[in-house]
Every structure is written in C-alpha cells, then in structure tokens.
Design a protein around this motif. Structure first.
Motif, PDB file in Angstrom:
ATOM      1  N   ASN A  24       1.427 -10.475   6.046  1.00 50.93           N
ATOM      2  CA  ASN A  24       2.475  -9.231   5.724  1.00 50.93           C
ATOM      3  C   ASN A  24       3.707  -9.563   6.619  1.00 50.93           C
TER       4      ASN A  24
ATOM      5  N   TYR B 236       0.824  -1.394  -0.111  1.00 51.78           N
ATOM      6  CA  TYR B 236      -0.002   0.031  -0.050  1.00 51.78           C
ATOM      7  C   TYR B 236       0.813   1.299  -0.090  1.00 51.78           C
TER       8      TYR B 236
ATOM      9  N   ASN C 238      -4.139 -11.211   7.947  1.00 49.76           N
ATOM     10  CA  ASN C 238      -5.160 -10.861   7.770  1.00 49.76           C
ATOM     11  C   ASN C 238      -6.221 -11.538   7.051  1.00 49.76           C
TER      12      ASN C 238
ATOM     13  N   ARG D 288       7.937  -8.696  12.582  1.00 50.20           N
ATOM     14  CA  ARG D 288       6.726  -9.049  12.830  1.00 50.20           C
ATOM     15  C   ARG D 288       5.642  -9.770  11.603  1.00 50.20           C
TER      16      ARG D 288
ATOM     17  N   HIS E 261      -6.280   2.995   8.206  1.00 54.52           N
ATOM     18  CA  HIS E 261      -5.558   2.254   9.177  1.00 54.52           C
ATOM     19  C   HIS E 261      -3.977   2.003   8.447  1.00 54.52           C
TER      20      HIS E 261
END
Ligand code: OGA
Ligand code: MN
Length: 345
Positions: free
Chosen positions: A232, A2, A340, A336, A299
């Motif tokens: 991700n 994004y 989703n 991390r 977000h």
C-alpha cells in the motif's frame, strides 16, 4: 481499496468510525495568517499507544503499561495487547538499511508487470513507472481501440501525440500509485485471489524476512509460507478504511505487516465496529503481526503524518539520500508504504 461503508450514512454510528473521524486529517483556516492558508487541524494524541516509548520504558525500567504484555524477549521485545490475542507489535524491527531496501523495491520492482497495481484497470500494465517519473516521461494513449499506452520523453510528445490522444505524466501516476500486489495476485474488484493471473514468486529476501518475524505468531513447529503480498502506498491525506482481511484460507497464520516512511496512526478494533479500537503509532521499521483472533478484528489507518516534526523519518531520509539520490527521498518525505505478507492457502 477497502471502501468503508457509505461514509456519510454511518459517519458517527460505530466506535470505529468515531475513532477514524477523530484522527483523520482535516484542515482549518490559519487565523494568524488568514490569507486562505490552511493548516492541519490539531488532534488529541493523548490516547495513542506509543510502542517506541513503551519499549524504552520496558528496556530501562522493566515496566509495562496496564493491558500490555511482552511476549518474548529476544534481541528486541515483542509486545501484545491483553484483550487482542493474536496481535503482535515489534517496534523498530527493520534496520535503516532494510527500510531503504524495501522502499526502493516498493517503488521500482514491486509495481513491475506481471505484478498488478491500481493503474492496471485504466492503463493496462505499466513498466518502469519510477524511472519514467525520474526522466519526466509522459504516458500517451497510442491505440484507443486496444487501450495501449506508451511512455514518451517530454520532447517527443508533440510528435507522438495526435491532438485527440489522452496523456498523463509519469510523476502524476507515481503519486497516484495506491497498491501493487506480489506473488499470488489479489483481484480488488472481486476482493479475492485470482490464481489464474500470471505472477512471480515473492522475492526470497522478503519471504525470509516475513518468515523470521512471523515465527513468533506461528503454531509450534510450523513455518510461515509467504504466498501473496499487498503493498500500500499512502500520500498526503490518504487513509485506509476499517476492514478485515478475510480472503485467506487459514486465519491461524499471521499477516506480517511492515511500515516504511512517514509515521501513521493504526486503529486496531475488535470483532465488531462497535468495539472501541486501540489507536497506536506505526513508525518506519515497525512490524505488526495479526494472527488467530486478531485476524477477526477490524483495523485501518486513518492518518499519516507528512510534516517534518511528526513524520519521524530524519534518519531514514539521510540514509536514503546518500545511498541513492534524492528521488526516493523526495517521494518518502510525504509518503508511507506498507507491505503486508500473507499465507493464502
Ligand atoms: C492492509 C492493511 C495496514 C497498514 O493492507 O490490509 O491492513 O499498516 N494495512 O497499512
Ligand atoms: Mn488489513
């Protein structure tokens, strides 16, 4: 990924961009040891919502901060933000065992073809990336015309490689893995699902987990159908710019978002980037749901914490290391992973 709109152009223009800038990782020279050592610039964390603390306070004293509500008290409470209907936060939703399982899957099975990753565009499908990194293998371009690449043992490289061949080590590719897609494949270049691409179903255990957590945000009597998922991968300094997930047909259905590994800051804005976002911690094992009106809220993730003190993955590291060796542990120490899961139709 994004792309937030031209970064230099609107650097300070919206409340969302200002928050991204406030929390992003910047380095500054260390004045004490001035020998060019750089340290992360300290940031003001006083305005962050900490649902771990909120949850402890609620469990011990039954109190909640202004603007926070509890949606349902089951085995673990689910928190909502009053002015963000459709957003749900389930602190510590995943056990250590579950976290380990999904970290391992995210590194070994999820990037396997026919699932696509960010590496597809350059190298075509790559099988066994994690194992190849473990074995110090190197990906070599064998056929320039058809852009065919193959892993070689380090020792065989000289034989395999003609002088003009391009090559890249598997460990570098693993470090640069940014996303993989499960189930229906999301085409990042068109920012749409491409149902013509070959795909496997999302693994049953992941579907079940998503359904269980999605239930609280589902219309009565309806069951969540996990059809696509985006994984991700964040390394040191990686961020996810402010965005909407708007390519799914029915926004009343939640996106189920699981956090694994290093702690992060999540920004939940409003329907306009001019609305000041709520900033909150996301820790390994937290699950967040975005449904209904919250699907229209910008977000993003401006920061992950990879230092020992702030990453908060001590327990996870020890569980992982005595379960399955140090390769997973070494990866997750500075990374991390976010899975989703979406109902597409
Ligand atoms: C996404 C997303 C949030 C996260 O992939 O669309 O919003 O916590 N991820 O990484
Ligand atoms: Mn998103």
């Amino acid at each position: 990924m994004y792309e937030s709109a031209n970064v230099s152009d609107d650097a300070d223009r919206t409340a969302f961009r200002r928050a991204e800038k406030k929390y992003k990782l910047y380095y500054e020279k260390d004045s004490k040891f001035s020998r060019r050592k750089k340290l992360p610039k300290p940031i003001d964390l006083s305005e962050l919502l900490d649902f771990k603390l909120i949850s402890q306070d609620f469990n011990n004293n039954g109190v909640l901060p202004d603007g926070i509500r509890v949606s349902k008290v089951d085995s673990s409470p689910v928190f909502c933000i009053e002015n963000r209907p459709g957003f749900y936060f389930i602190p510590g939703a995943l056990s250590l065992e579950e976290q380990c399982k999904w970290i391992k899957e995210s590194l070994t099975n999820f990037p396997q073809p026919p699932n696509r990753t960010n590496h597809n565009a350059i190298y075509g499908p790559i099988a066994d990336l994690f194992d190849s990194a473990k074995d110090n293998k190197v990906l070599v371009q064998e056929d320039l015309t058809n852009n065919k690449w193959k892993f070689y043992e380090e020792d065989d490289i000289a034989k395999a490689k003609q002088s003009s061949c391009k090559s890249v080590s598997a460990s570098v590719l693993l470090r640069k893995l940014r996303w993989s897609t499960l189930g229906l494949q999301f085409d990042w270049s068109k920012r749409n699902y491409d149902v013509s691409l070959p795909h496997n179903n999302i693994p049953d255990a992941l579907c079940q987990l998503a359904k269980t957590h999605a239930a609280i945000a589902m219309p009565d009597g309806e069951e969540f159908r996990p059809e696509g998922a985006i994984v991700n991968y964040f390394g040191i300094g990686d961020t996810l710019g402010g965005h909407l997930d708007d390519m799914e047909a029915d926004w009343s259905k939640p996106i189920v978002s699981m956090s694994l590994g290093c702690k992060a800051i999540f920004l939940l804005g409003g329907k306009s980037k001019d609305d000041p976002p709520h900033a909150m911690y996301l820790r390994s094992g937290d699950v967040v749901l975005m449904a209904g009106e919250a699907r229209e809220c910008f977000h993003g993730v401006p920061r992950i914490f990879t230092d020992e003190k702030n990453a908060e993955i001590g327990a996870l590291e020890s569980e992982l290391s005595h379960e399955s060796g140090h390769f997973f542990t070494e990866y997750i120490k500075t990374s991390r992973i976010n899975i989703n899961i979406r109902q597409v139709f």
